[in-house]
Design a protein around this motif. Structure first.
Motif, PDB file in Angstrom:
ATOM      1  N   ILE A  82      44.466 -99.773  -0.312  1.00  0.00           N
ATOM      2  CA  ILE A  82      45.367 -98.818  -0.967  1.00  0.00           C
ATOM      3  C   ILE A  82      44.695 -97.455  -1.102  1.00  0.00           C
ATOM      4  CG2 ILE A  82      46.510 -98.254  -3.149  1.00  0.00           C
ATOM      5  CD1 ILE A  82      47.070-101.266  -3.475  1.00  0.00           C
ATOM      6  N   SER A  83      43.418 -97.469  -1.482  1.00  0.00           N
ATOM      7  CA  SER A  83      42.689 -96.209  -1.632  1.00  0.00           C
ATOM      8  C   SER A  83      42.609 -95.450  -0.310  1.00  0.00           C
ATOM      9  CB  SER A  83      41.274 -96.498  -2.154  1.00  0.00           C
ATOM     10  OG  SER A  83      40.497 -95.312  -2.193  1.00  0.00           O
ATOM     11  N   HIS A  84      42.241 -96.158   0.754  1.00  0.00           N
ATOM     12  CA  HIS A  84      42.109 -95.515   2.060  1.00  0.00           C
ATOM     13  C   HIS A  84      43.471 -95.059   2.581  1.00  0.00           C
ATOM     14  CE1 HIS A  84      38.731 -95.639   5.281  1.00  0.00           C
ATOM     15  NE2 HIS A  84      39.356 -94.478   5.285  1.00  0.00           N
ATOM     16  N   THR A  85      44.500 -95.868   2.338  1.00  0.00           N
ATOM     17  CA  THR A  85      45.849 -95.510   2.770  1.00  0.00           C
ATOM     18  C   THR A  85      46.301 -94.205   2.120  1.00  0.00           C
ATOM     19  OG1 THR A  85      46.498 -97.814   3.132  1.00  0.00           O
ATOM     20  CG2 THR A  85      48.266 -96.234   2.789  1.00  0.00           C
ATOM     21  N   LEU A  86      46.098 -94.095   0.814  1.00  0.00           N
ATOM     22  CA  LEU A  86      46.517 -92.886   0.098  1.00  0.00           C
ATOM     23  C   LEU A  86      45.745 -91.659   0.569  1.00  0.00           C
ATOM     24  CD1 LEU A  86      46.945 -94.282  -3.541  1.00  0.00           C
ATOM     25  CD2 LEU A  86      48.736 -93.680  -1.883  1.00  0.00           C
ATOM     26  N   GLN A  87      44.444 -91.843   0.827  1.00  0.00           N
ATOM     27  CA  GLN A  87      43.630 -90.718   1.291  1.00  0.00           C
ATOM     28  C   GLN A  87      44.141 -90.185   2.623  1.00  0.00           C
ATOM     29  OE1 GLN A  87      39.707 -92.412   1.431  1.00  0.00           O
ATOM     30  NE2 GLN A  87      39.521 -92.550  -0.786  1.00  0.00           N
ATOM     31  N   ILE A  88      44.362 -91.083   3.581  1.00  0.00           N
ATOM     32  CA  ILE A  88      44.818 -90.656   4.895  1.00  0.00           C
ATOM     33  C   ILE A  88      46.268 -90.192   4.846  1.00  0.00           C
ATOM     34  CG2 ILE A  88      45.161 -91.378   7.289  1.00  0.00           C
ATOM     35  CD1 ILE A  88      42.238 -91.026   6.373  1.00  0.00           C
ATOM     36  N   PHE A  89      47.083 -90.821   4.000  1.00  0.00           N
ATOM     37  CA  PHE A  89      48.478 -90.408   3.859  1.00  0.00           C
ATOM     38  C   PHE A  89      48.569 -88.955   3.404  1.00  0.00           C
ATOM     39  CE2 PHE A  89      52.348 -89.934   1.269  1.00  0.00           C
ATOM     40  CZ  PHE A  89      53.303 -90.194   2.244  1.00  0.00           C
ATOM     41  N   VAL A  90      47.700 -88.574   2.480  1.00  0.00           N
ATOM     42  CA  VAL A  90      47.692 -87.180   2.007  1.00  0.00           C
ATOM     43  C   VAL A  90      47.350 -86.231   3.153  1.00  0.00           C
ATOM     44  CG1 VAL A  90      46.484 -85.528   0.512  1.00  0.00           C
ATOM     45  CG2 VAL A  90      47.204 -87.743  -0.400  1.00  0.00           C
ATOM     46  N   PHE A  91      46.350 -86.615   3.974  1.00  0.00           N
ATOM     47  CA  PHE A  91      45.996 -85.798   5.142  1.00  0.00           C
ATOM     48  C   PHE A  91      47.190 -85.644   6.073  1.00  0.00           C
ATOM     49  CE2 PHE A  91      41.341 -86.495   4.481  1.00  0.00           C
ATOM     50  CZ  PHE A  91      40.947 -85.181   4.646  1.00  0.00           C
ATOM     51  N   ILE A  92      47.837 -86.766   6.371  1.00  0.00           N
ATOM     52  CA  ILE A  92      48.974 -86.735   7.289  1.00  0.00           C
ATOM     53  C   ILE A  92      50.115 -85.894   6.716  1.00  0.00           C
ATOM     54  CG2 ILE A  92      50.768 -88.155   8.372  1.00  0.00           C
ATOM     55  CD1 ILE A  92      48.726 -90.421   8.505  1.00  0.00           C
ATOM     56  N   LEU A  93      50.418 -86.086   5.447  1.00  0.00           N
ATOM     57  CA  LEU A  93      51.506 -85.346   4.802  1.00  0.00           C
ATOM     58  C   LEU A  93      51.238 -83.845   4.825  1.00  0.00           C
ATOM     59  CD1 LEU A  93      54.135 -85.338   3.182  1.00  0.00           C
ATOM     60  CD2 LEU A  93      52.771 -85.663   1.104  1.00  0.00           C
ATOM     61  N   LEU A  94      50.017 -83.455   4.487  1.00  0.00           N
ATOM     62  CA  LEU A  94      49.674 -82.033   4.473  1.00  0.00           C
ATOM     63  C   LEU A  94      49.730 -81.442   5.878  1.00  0.00           C
ATOM     64  CD1 LEU A  94      46.707 -81.965   1.914  1.00  0.00           C
ATOM     65  CD2 LEU A  94      49.062 -81.197   1.551  1.00  0.00           C
ATOM     66  N   PHE A  95      49.235 -82.206   6.860  1.00  0.00           N
ATOM     67  CA  PHE A  95      49.286 -81.714   8.229  1.00  0.00           C
ATOM     68  C   PHE A  95      50.726 -81.547   8.697  1.00  0.00           C
ATOM     69  CE2 PHE A  95      50.159 -82.955  12.601  1.00  0.00           C
ATOM     70  CZ  PHE A  95      49.571 -81.889  13.271  1.00  0.00           C
ATOM     71  N   MET A  96      51.546 -82.578   8.488  1.00  0.00           N
ATOM     72  CA  MET A  96      52.935 -82.524   8.933  1.00  0.00           C
ATOM     73  C   MET A  96      53.681 -81.377   8.273  1.00  0.00           C
ATOM     74  SD  MET A  96      53.910 -86.603   9.001  1.00  0.00           S
ATOM     75  CE  MET A  96      55.645 -86.273   9.359  1.00  0.00           C
ATOM     76  N   LEU A  97      53.427 -81.184   6.981  1.00  0.00           N
ATOM     77  CA  LEU A  97      54.092 -80.100   6.251  1.00  0.00           C
ATOM     78  C   LEU A  97      53.673 -78.741   6.799  1.00  0.00           C
ATOM     79  CD1 LEU A  97      55.962 -79.303   3.942  1.00  0.00           C
ATOM     80  CD2 LEU A  97      53.990 -79.393   2.394  1.00  0.00           C
ATOM     81  N   ALA A  98      52.365 -78.552   6.976  1.00  0.00           N
ATOM     82  CA  ALA A  98      51.867 -77.278   7.499  1.00  0.00           C
ATOM     83  C   ALA A  98      52.371 -77.036   8.920  1.00  0.00           C
ATOM     84  CB  ALA A  98      50.337 -77.269   7.467  1.00  0.00           C
ATOM     85  N   PHE A  99      52.361 -78.086   9.729  1.00  0.00           N
ATOM     86  CA  PHE A  99      52.791 -77.963  11.123  1.00  0.00           C
ATOM     87  C   PHE A  99      54.279 -77.618  11.209  1.00  0.00           C
ATOM     88  CE2 PHE A  99      53.843 -79.827  15.355  1.00  0.00           C
ATOM     89  CZ  PHE A  99      52.981 -79.045  16.118  1.00  0.00           C
ATOM     90  N   ASN A 100      55.108 -78.309  10.435  1.00  0.00           N
ATOM     91  CA  ASN A 100      56.545 -78.061  10.466  1.00  0.00           C
ATOM     92  C   ASN A 100      56.895 -76.681   9.917  1.00  0.00           C
ATOM     93  OD1 ASN A 100      57.044 -80.579  11.559  1.00  0.00           O
ATOM     94  ND2 ASN A 100      57.408 -81.560   9.587  1.00  0.00           N
ATOM     95  N   LEU A 101      56.188 -76.263   8.867  1.00  0.00           N
ATOM     96  CA  LEU A 101      56.425 -74.920   8.320  1.00  0.00           C
ATOM     97  C   LEU A 101      56.004 -73.847   9.321  1.00  0.00           C
ATOM     98  CD1 LEU A 101      55.258 -75.357   4.600  1.00  0.00           C
ATOM     99  CD2 LEU A 101      57.589 -74.956   5.405  1.00  0.00           C
ATOM    100  N   LEU A 102      54.899 -74.099  10.006  1.00  0.00           N
ATOM    101  CA  LEU A 102      54.415 -73.137  10.997  1.00  0.00           C
ATOM    102  C   LEU A 102      55.410 -72.998  12.143  1.00  0.00           C
ATOM    103  CD1 LEU A 102      51.994 -71.306  11.616  1.00  0.00           C
ATOM    104  CD2 LEU A 102      50.988 -73.203  12.908  1.00  0.00           C
ATOM    105  N   ILE A 103      55.957 -74.124  12.589  1.00  0.00           N
ATOM    106  CA  ILE A 103      56.953 -74.081  13.659  1.00  0.00           C
ATOM    107  C   ILE A 103      58.192 -73.311  13.219  1.00  0.00           C
ATOM    108  CG2 ILE A 103      58.591 -75.493  14.967  1.00  0.00           C
ATOM    109  CD1 ILE A 103      56.441 -77.582  15.281  1.00  0.00           C
ATOM    110  N   SER A 104      58.617 -73.534  11.982  1.00  0.00           N
ATOM    111  CA  SER A 104      59.810 -72.835  11.489  1.00  0.00           C
ATOM    112  C   SER A 104      59.579 -71.338  11.339  1.00  0.00           C
ATOM    113  CB  SER A 104      60.252 -73.420  10.141  1.00  0.00           C
ATOM    114  OG  SER A 104      59.295 -73.154   9.136  1.00  0.00           O
ATOM    115  N   LEU A 105      58.311 -70.944  11.153  1.00  0.00           N
ATOM    116  CA  LEU A 105      57.997 -69.522  10.973  1.00  0.00           C
ATOM    117  C   LEU A 105      57.759 -68.804  12.295  1.00  0.00           C
ATOM    118  CD1 LEU A 105      55.565 -69.611   7.897  1.00  0.00           C
ATOM    119  CD2 LEU A 105      57.826 -68.550   7.972  1.00  0.00           C
ATOM    120  N   VAL A 106      56.965 -69.424  13.189  1.00  0.00           N
ATOM    121  CA  VAL A 106      56.552 -68.718  14.411  1.00  0.00           C
ATOM    122  C   VAL A 106      57.150 -69.301  15.684  1.00  0.00           C
ATOM    123  CG1 VAL A 106      54.394 -68.015  13.313  1.00  0.00           C
ATOM    124  CG2 VAL A 106      54.453 -70.109  14.674  1.00  0.00           C
TER     125      VAL A 106
END
Length: 290
Positions: free
Chosen positions: A169-193
């Motif tokens: 559970i600990s490792h899942t949450l750690q990596i999930f946060v990485f994935i969520l932040l990456f996906m959010l940043a990537f999708n926002l970047l695509i919508s902007l540029v």
């Protein structure tokens, strides 16, 4: 699409991955806790073959322990390279969180294992190295799990300090946060540029993309493997590029190599070999399969 829609869509997509990610880490934790095979015994007997197979298991302790064994002359440089090349850090659990991409996952593991085998045996053959230089009994037992936290949220944990569920559970949450932040940043970047800018930034349709990915792979942090894997799954980098990046991405292994082995020239040759193998194999694969 406004920012709120991007955020909501990202949260929905990420949430769908969570149960698969947890399942992957539960499986990994189970095998790690139940394993009774001694790392040195396997590497002693099978050399690069054992290194290539064990390295596939997404557990940072193997690469760290092998770096320690190598620095003490207990395994060959070919075996060390086999472990480093086959290791993919957090890429495997991230890909397992996408069950629809299982064929891609198996193909990636197969390519990395074969590449690790070839490089490991060829290097040992060229250097005329024996299977091992010393026997384990000639020294103290290896510090196999002497690997510290090596990046935001990533750590190597000892076998029985926590329950399988707690660790998973600990490792899942750690990596999930990485994935969520990456996906959010990537999708926002695509919508902007727009996608055209992203493709240009990532050297899309260029043979230099695997070289860029190989450089990113050297970042001693699990964020690098998560980033490369998510970019590949999103179609932003090629299969050749993700292989290049995950070949140089030996997790905490390289950090431990420089800690244990004081011969900087020797370490430099290993790093250059990883970069050459990652870049060249990535370019070749990009020409063959994309």
């Amino acid at each position: 699409m406004d920012f709120l829609d991007v955020i909501l869509d990202t949260l929905k997509d990420a949430a769908k991955m969570l149960p698969f990610l947890l399942g992957a880490y539960l499986l990994i934790e189970y095998f790690e806790h139940r394993s009774t095979v001694k790392l040195h015994a396997v590497l002693d007997r099978f050399g690069p073959l054992g290194g290539a197979v064990l390295g596939v298991i997404p557990q940072c302790g193997f690469s760290a322990a092998t770096a320690n064994l190598y620095s003490r002359g207990l395994v060959t440089v070919g075996t060390l390279l086999a472990v480093f090349i086959s290791t993919s850090d957090e890429a495997l659990p991230v890909m397992l969180a996408h069950p629809d991409r299982m064929k891609d996952t198996l193909f990636l593991l197969a390519v990395k294992t074969v590449l690790a085998l070839i490089v490991g045996f060829v290097v040992d053959l060229l250097l005329h190295r024996p299977v091992v230089v010393r026997k384990l009994g000639e020294e103290q037992s290896p510090e196999g799990h002497d690997c510290q936290q090596h990046g935001a949220g990533c750590s190597c944990h000892r076998g029985h300090q926590h329950s399988i569920w707690r660790s998973a559970i600990s490792h899942t949450l750690q990596i999930f946060v990485f994935i969520l932040l990456f996906m959010l940043a990537f999708n926002l970047l695509i919508s902007l540029v727009g996608t055209a800018f992203i493709e240009k930034l990532l050297l899309q349709n260029s043979l230099w993309q695997p070289v860029l990915a190989a450089v990113i792979g050297f970042i001693p942090n699990c964020a690098a493997s998560v980033l490369l894997t998510e970019l590949y799954l999103a179609g932003s980098i090629t299969f050749g590029s993700v292989i290049a990046g995950l070949t140089t991405g030996a997790g905490v292994g390289l950090v431990m190599l420089f800690r244990y082995n004081k011969d900087l020239r020797q370490n430099g040759k290993i790093v250059l070999t990883l970069f050459a193998v990652g870049s060249l194999s990535g370019i070749l694969l990009q020409l063959m399969v994309g």
